[in-house]
Scaffold this active site. Sequence first.
Site, short mmCIF file in Angstrom:
data_model
loop_
_atom_site.label_atom_id
_atom_site.label_comp_id
_atom_site.label_asym_id
_atom_site.label_seq_id
_atom_site.Cartn_x
_atom_site.Cartn_y
_atom_site.Cartn_z
N TYR A 1 24.45 -6.68 6.79
CA TYR A 1 23.12 -6.37 7.31
C TYR A 1 22.69 -5.00 6.82
CZ TYR A 1 23.99 -10.20 10.64
OH TYR A 1 24.28 -11.40 11.23
N SER A 2 21.60 -4.96 6.09
CA SER A 2 21.11 -3.72 5.46
C SER A 2 22.20 -3.07 4.63
CB SER A 2 20.57 -2.74 6.50
OG SER A 2 19.39 -3.24 7.11
#
Length: 326
Positions: free
Chosen positions: A59-60
């Site tokens: 995530y990111s």
Amino acid sequence: MEYVRLGKTGLKVSRICLGCMTYGSPAWREWVLDEAASRPFFQQALEQGINFFDTADVYSLGVSEEVTGRALRDFARRDEVVIATKVFHPMGDKPNQQGLSRKHIFNSIDQSLRRLGTDYVDLYQIHRWDPETPIEETMEALHEVVKSGKARYIGASSMFAWQFAKALYVADGHGWTRFVSMQNHYNLVYREEDREMNPLCQAEGVGIIPWSPLARGFLAGNRNRDRSGETARSRSDPFAQRLYFQDNDFETLDRVLEVAKRLGFSPAQIALAWMLHQPGITSPIIGASKMNHLDEAVAALAIRLTAEDIAYLEVPYKPHPVLEHT
């Protein structure tokens, strides 16, 4: 807030889990909130009694773990919260920067702990099944991660039921740590997990912590039949359009809207209440990009649907292709 055991373990988690994919860097996905905009959600979640937080290394590309770790250090004591993260997806373009090999798992847990700023995670999950790595290698590596003190428990995410059963069998056969949770794709418009995975988890005492319980916003009522929507995510999320948007999905949504209006709740609350009434469900993972999302999710815990309500919501469902196991 209600608290329940995660599967057969003694670990107590809030009945709502805050999913942290929404928090990190907009450079990864345009609908992701940056750190300054993210921090109030962690504070509010804690104030409402949520103690369960789920993120992933991908995530990111690591920023979500950093944001999550800093917020939880600032707003809570470590022993008050349950932190979950995941491993599998590529974290670089080199051959060993992905998958579930011993090498990648050992490297990834250390990197996740560094980004989260903690000595251990409470739940370390495999994000998908890795067809290129023997499950024996993966389960032994995860067992050693637990025995080293870097994770308290291990869990899995979307895969076929035979794969999950094989992983449990391998762990039991070797006396290794077994999975205590399954984070699978499950909601009112995607119920394929009712066939095999959810019953398997119930039989094995595995906690079910579904992702996308609101179908990426579809069940909140902000998607249109022309595949557009009102939010930034709905306008820039082709992934959701691949998962949902069948005619019978909209028939289900119409019923959600109808029941919501009759009972005086939002569509998202009715969809979440349906989820919370399903057997074996431990803690749905909620994404929140607006403060009222958290308020509504927590309030949904008090909604009591009748058997007739539940049946009415379920009638339009038709089988979907199995998605997101890879």
